[in-house]
Design a protein around this motif. Sequence first.
Motif, PDB file in Angstrom:
ATOM      1  N   GLU A   1       0.826  -1.222   0.000  1.00 26.71           N
ATOM      2  CA  GLU A   1       0.000   0.000   0.000  1.00 26.71           C
ATOM      3  C   GLU A   1       0.859   1.271   0.000  1.00 26.71           C
ATOM      4  N   HIS A   2       2.176   1.111   0.251  1.00 27.44           N
ATOM      5  CA  HIS A   2       3.082   2.265   0.280  1.00 27.44           C
ATOM      6  C   HIS A   2       3.779   2.543  -1.054  1.00 27.44           C
ATOM      7  N   LEU A   3       3.824   1.549  -1.939  1.00 29.84           N
ATOM      8  CA  LEU A   3       4.707   1.656  -3.109  1.00 29.84           C
ATOM      9  C   LEU A   3       4.204   2.692  -4.102  1.00 29.84           C
ATOM     10  N   SER A   4       5.087   3.600  -4.513  1.00 30.14           N
ATOM     11  CA  SER A   4       4.624   4.577  -5.498  1.00 30.14           C
ATOM     12  C   SER A   4       4.480   3.925  -6.879  1.00 30.14           C
ATOM     13  N   ASP A   5       5.213   2.839  -7.120  1.00 29.20           N
ATOM     14  CA  ASP A   5       5.089   2.113  -8.392  1.00 29.20           C
ATOM     15  C   ASP A   5       4.872   0.620  -8.109  1.00 29.20           C
ATOM     16  N   PRO A   6       3.669   0.256  -7.641  1.00 33.16           N
ATOM     17  CA  PRO A   6       3.457  -1.148  -7.261  1.00 33.16           C
ATOM     18  C   PRO A   6       3.651  -2.117  -8.436  1.00 33.16           C
ATOM     19  N   ARG A   7       3.233  -1.695  -9.632  1.00 32.54           N
ATOM     20  CA  ARG A   7       3.371  -2.569 -10.789  1.00 32.54           C
ATOM     21  C   ARG A   7       4.846  -2.860 -11.073  1.00 32.54           C
ATOM     22  N   GLY A   8       5.649  -1.795 -11.145  1.00 29.25           N
ATOM     23  CA  GLY A   8       7.069  -1.944 -11.455  1.00 29.25           C
ATOM     24  C   GLY A   8       7.800  -2.752 -10.388  1.00 29.25           C
ATOM     25  N   VAL A   9       7.505  -2.459  -9.127  1.00 27.49           N
ATOM     26  CA  VAL A   9       8.194  -3.156  -8.032  1.00 27.49           C
ATOM     27  C   VAL A   9       7.811  -4.635  -8.012  1.00 27.49           C
ATOM     28  N   MET A  10       6.528  -4.938  -8.178  1.00 21.60           N
ATOM     29  CA  MET A  10       6.108  -6.346  -8.130  1.00 21.60           C
ATOM     30  C   MET A  10       6.677  -7.128  -9.310  1.00 21.60           C
TER      31      MET A  10
END
Length: 217
Positions: free
Chosen positions: A138-147
């Motif tokens: 819920e904190h990630l500014s780029d959840p798609r890229g990080v995942m």
Amino acid sequence: MSCPLCESLSATRYSEDKFRQYLLCGNCTLVYVPRDSILPFREEADRYEAHQNDDGEPDYVAYLTRIVDGIRPRLPKPKFLFSKPLRGLDFGCGKTTLLEKLFSAHDVEVDSYELYFHPNESVWNRKYDFIVLSEVIEHLSDPRGVMLRLSKVLKGSGKFFIKTKPYPADPAVFDQWFYKRDMTHVQFFNHESLSQLAKLLKMAGPHKLGDDIFEFY
Ligand SMILES: [Zn+2]
């Protein structure tokens, strides 16, 4: 503004408070804060510094012990009797490396990574049997890229364990929801958006464990 999970441009206003707006993705149903109103890097680091838990606090130890106990029965099984210990990654571990210590008591080796406190970049050169994101996604500014990046360091047989609080379906309840008041939380998931995440990762899931932990396999 595109959805930070599925990149869809279709979004409607879901909620608003005096600090921020919340959009509902028309495709994956992620609720997210527009990226032009999220905290800059330094200010976010200061908030983490102020709020992060300490591994000396008994409540925090009990909290993480519950997470470890919830995950352990679902870990991939070692293939052979004398296989190497399982290796996991605690991504976004926070100030402490307590989850790593708790797992090591069960012969599970865990590396800890955290952008602000433990920026251990060697994790990107390893392969993991499982990756834990406990109150991180819920904190990630780029959840798609990080995942997607994390899925590259997960073994083919590996699993993700993601702990996050699903958002209330009723916007009126969302308006009063404590979880969105944390200004470092910039998106909120429900079953549908977690399913879209599974598709993105080409994995099955989410399989719901207790304590808002979701398994992807
Ligand atoms: Zn979306």
